[in-house]
Design a protein around this motif. Structure first.
Motif, PDB file in Angstrom:
ATOM      1  N   ARG A   1      42.181  10.428  61.170  1.00  7.99           N
ATOM      2  CA  ARG A   1      42.330  11.049  59.850  1.00  7.99           C
ATOM      3  C   ARG A   1      40.450  10.939  59.376  1.00  7.99           C
ATOM      4  O   ARG A   1      39.794  10.850  58.815  1.00  7.99           O
ATOM      5  N   GLU A   2      39.527   9.575  59.623  1.00  3.30           N
ATOM      6  CA  GLU A   2      38.625   9.427  59.412  1.00  3.30           C
ATOM      7  C   GLU A   2      37.625  10.445  59.873  1.00  3.30           C
ATOM      8  O   GLU A   2      37.094  10.647  59.751  1.00  3.30           O
ATOM      9  N   MET A   3      37.674  10.425  61.380  1.00  3.77           N
ATOM     10  CA  MET A   3      37.255  10.994  62.114  1.00  3.77           C
ATOM     11  C   MET A   3      37.277  12.804  61.460  1.00  3.77           C
ATOM     12  O   MET A   3      36.333  13.524  61.806  1.00  3.77           O
ATOM     13  N   ASN A   4      38.356  13.190  61.277  1.00  2.00           N
ATOM     14  CA  ASN A   4      38.726  14.221  60.252  1.00  2.00           C
ATOM     15  C   ASN A   4      37.938  14.806  59.337  1.00  2.00           C
ATOM     16  O   ASN A   4      37.564  15.420  59.216  1.00  2.00           O
ATOM     17  N   GLU A   5      38.123  13.623  58.924  1.00  2.00           N
ATOM     18  CA  GLU A   5      36.722  13.668  56.953  1.00  2.00           C
ATOM     19  C   GLU A   5      35.432  13.521  57.852  1.00  2.00           C
ATOM     20  O   GLU A   5      34.944  14.396  56.857  1.00  2.00           O
ATOM     21  N   ALA A   6      35.176  12.813  58.994  1.00  3.59           N
ATOM     22  CA  ALA A   6      33.366  13.455  59.146  1.00  3.59           C
ATOM     23  C   ALA A   6      33.594  14.671  59.736  1.00  3.59           C
ATOM     24  O   ALA A   6      32.617  15.121  59.387  1.00  3.59           O
ATOM     25  N   ASP A   7      34.509  14.891  60.449  1.00  4.13           N
ATOM     26  CA  ASP A   7      34.139  17.058  60.776  1.00  4.13           C
ATOM     27  C   ASP A   7      33.957  17.591  59.655  1.00  4.13           C
ATOM     28  O   ASP A   7      33.700  18.398  59.139  1.00  4.13           O
ATOM     29  N   ARG A   8      34.813  17.609  58.637  1.00  2.00           N
ATOM     30  CA  ARG A   8      34.836  17.930  56.511  1.00  2.00           C
ATOM     31  C   ARG A   8      33.549  17.702  56.403  1.00  2.00           C
ATOM     32  O   ARG A   8      32.776  18.878  56.163  1.00  2.00           O
ATOM     33  N   VAL A   9      32.892  16.965  56.593  1.00  3.55           N
ATOM     34  CA  VAL A   9      31.910  16.381  55.833  1.00  3.55           C
ATOM     35  C   VAL A   9      30.138  17.349  56.488  1.00  3.55           C
ATOM     36  O   VAL A   9      30.034  17.566  55.797  1.00  3.55           O
ATOM     37  N   PHE A  10      30.497  17.192  57.444  1.00  8.15           N
ATOM     38  CA  PHE A  10      29.437  17.372  58.829  1.00  8.15           C
ATOM     39  C   PHE A  10      29.256  18.826  58.487  1.00  8.15           C
ATOM     40  O   PHE A  10      27.860  19.484  58.892  1.00  8.15           O
ATOM     41  N   ASN A  11      30.712  19.352  58.174  1.00 10.66           N
ATOM     42  CA  ASN A  11      30.646  20.937  58.800  1.00 10.66           C
ATOM     43  C   ASN A  11      29.844  21.707  57.201  1.00 10.66           C
ATOM     44  O   ASN A  11      29.178  22.755  56.816  1.00 10.66           O
ATOM     45  N   TYR A  12      30.260  20.568  56.122  1.00 11.57           N
ATOM     46  CA  TYR A  12      29.876  20.848  54.356  1.00 11.57           C
ATOM     47  C   TYR A  12      28.002  21.021  54.752  1.00 11.57           C
ATOM     48  O   TYR A  12      27.582  21.602  53.784  1.00 11.57           O
TER      49      TYR A  12
ATOM     50  N   ILE B   1      29.241  15.767  48.183  1.00 10.45           N
ATOM     51  CA  ILE B   1      30.439  15.592  49.469  1.00 10.45           C
ATOM     52  C   ILE B   1      31.480  15.253  49.342  1.00 10.45           C
ATOM     53  O   ILE B   1      32.993  16.107  49.820  1.00 10.45           O
ATOM     54  N   THR B   2      31.985  14.968  47.989  1.00  7.47           N
ATOM     55  CA  THR B   2      33.376  14.511  48.070  1.00  7.47           C
ATOM     56  C   THR B   2      33.710  14.948  46.906  1.00  7.47           C
ATOM     57  O   THR B   2      34.978  15.549  47.620  1.00  7.47           O
ATOM     58  N   THR B   3      33.111  15.900  45.900  1.00 11.15           N
ATOM     59  CA  THR B   3      33.488  16.663  45.118  1.00 11.15           C
ATOM     60  C   THR B   3      33.900  18.219  46.080  1.00 11.15           C
ATOM     61  O   THR B   3      34.758  18.704  45.811  1.00 11.15           O
ATOM     62  N   ALA B   4      33.299  18.168  47.043  1.00  8.14           N
ATOM     63  CA  ALA B   4      33.334  19.711  47.716  1.00  8.14           C
ATOM     64  C   ALA B   4      34.382  19.564  49.392  1.00  8.14           C
ATOM     65  O   ALA B   4      35.261  19.815  50.075  1.00  8.14           O
ATOM     66  N   THR B   5      34.842  18.161  49.790  1.00 14.32           N
ATOM     67  CA  THR B   5      34.879  18.258  50.608  1.00 14.32           C
ATOM     68  C   THR B   5      36.487  17.794  50.308  1.00 14.32           C
ATOM     69  O   THR B   5      37.286  17.595  51.217  1.00 14.32           O
ATOM     70  N   GLY B   6      36.664  16.610  48.875  1.00  9.90           N
ATOM     71  CA  GLY B   6      38.031  16.083  49.060  1.00  9.90           C
ATOM     72  C   GLY B   6      37.568  14.667  49.544  1.00  9.90           C
ATOM     73  O   GLY B   6      39.554  13.876  49.750  1.00  9.90           O
ATOM     74  N   VAL B   7      36.818  14.576  50.893  1.00 12.80           N
ATOM     75  CA  VAL B   7      37.075  12.829  51.355  1.00 12.80           C
ATOM     76  C   VAL B   7      37.076  12.201  50.291  1.00 12.80           C
ATOM     77  O   VAL B   7      35.135  12.446  49.480  1.00 12.80           O
ATOM     78  N   ARG B   8      37.591  10.910  50.679  1.00  8.29           N
ATOM     79  CA  ARG B   8      36.549   9.702  49.893  1.00  8.29           C
ATOM     80  C   ARG B   8      36.005   9.082  49.475  1.00  8.29           C
ATOM     81  O   ARG B   8      34.908   9.484  50.155  1.00  8.29           O
ATOM     82  N   ARG B   9      35.243   9.212  48.391  1.00  7.75           N
ATOM     83  CA  ARG B   9      33.978   8.653  48.544  1.00  7.75           C
ATOM     84  C   ARG B   9      33.334   7.343  49.176  1.00  7.75           C
ATOM     85  O   ARG B   9      32.719   6.846  50.060  1.00  7.75           O
ATOM     86  N   GLN B  10      34.092   6.360  49.890  1.00 10.69           N
ATOM     87  CA  GLN B  10      34.307   4.990  50.165  1.00 10.69           C
ATOM     88  C   GLN B  10      33.624   5.782  51.461  1.00 10.69           C
ATOM     89  O   GLN B  10      33.069   4.947  52.694  1.00 10.69           O
ATOM     90  N   THR B  11      34.801   6.559  52.213  1.00  9.10           N
ATOM     91  CA  THR B  11      34.482   7.012  53.696  1.00  9.10           C
ATOM     92  C   THR B  11      33.117   7.838  53.669  1.00  9.10           C
ATOM     93  O   THR B  11      32.405   6.647  55.115  1.00  9.10           O
ATOM     94  N   VAL B  12      32.676   8.048  52.385  1.00  7.25           N
ATOM     95  CA  VAL B  12      31.667   8.460  52.826  1.00  7.25           C
ATOM     96  C   VAL B  12      29.991   7.990  52.649  1.00  7.25           C
ATOM     97  O   VAL B  12      29.241   7.900  53.444  1.00  7.25           O
ATOM     98  N   MET B  13      30.058   7.201  52.033  1.00  9.71           N
ATOM     99  CA  MET B  13      29.518   5.544  52.074  1.00  9.71           C
ATOM    100  C   MET B  13      29.902   4.451  52.813  1.00  9.71           C
ATOM    101  O   MET B  13      28.729   4.352  53.335  1.00  9.71           O
TER     102      MET B  13
END
Length: 141
Positions: free
Chosen positions: A27-38, A51-63
């Motif tokens: 799940r974390e690697m899939n979220e990382a892919d979404r963040v990098f694509n954005y 980033i969190t608003t546009a991708t839906g990835v949790r703030r904690q994961t982005v941090m």
């Protein structure tokens, strides 16, 4: 790999690097892919909240990605100063908060210039510069 509790979901599983079970790691690697694509689509500097608003990835994961240095050099990501919340792109504190801390250290006598003062054990400028190269910093030691 060892058997332990996942740091994300707390399930008992074979945990790998980072203390994640295979499902949370995927799940974390899939979220990382979404963040990098954005980030590849953005031309300007973006904040963690954008980033969190546009991708839906949790703030904690982005941090966590930011702290691991995944964005260094390639993307311009801003995040809040740990003291006042002002958006910054490097370090843990904004320049204003660093200045305030230094002024307070000078006021109480814990700031000296030059070589380390071995008698008093006070911080020197060189010691603080080394400490400021923390996990957010783009500077290499």
């Amino acid at each position: 790999m060892s058997i332990g509790y996942c740091s994300e979901c707390s399930s008992l599983a074979v945990v790998g690097v980072g203390g994640l079970c295979p499902a949370c790691h995927t799940r974390e690697m899939n979220e990382a892919d979404r963040v990098f694509n954005y980030l590849r689509q953005c031309n300007d500097s973006v904040s963690v909240d954008q980033i969190t608003t546009a991708t839906g990835v949790r703030r904690q994961t982005v941090m966590k990605m930011l702290k691991r240095g995944w964005f260094l050099g390639e993307f311009s990501v801003t995040y809040p100063c740990e003291q006042c919340g002002k958006l910054i792109a490097d370090g843990q504190l904004c320049s204003h908060c660093i200045y305030d801390i230094r002024q307070e250290m000078k006021r109480i006598g814990w700031w000296t210039r030059g070589r380390k003062d071995t008698d008093s054990g006070r911080f020197t400028q060189n010691d603080l510069d080394k400490q400021n190269n923390g996990f957010y910093s783009k500077k290499k030691i």
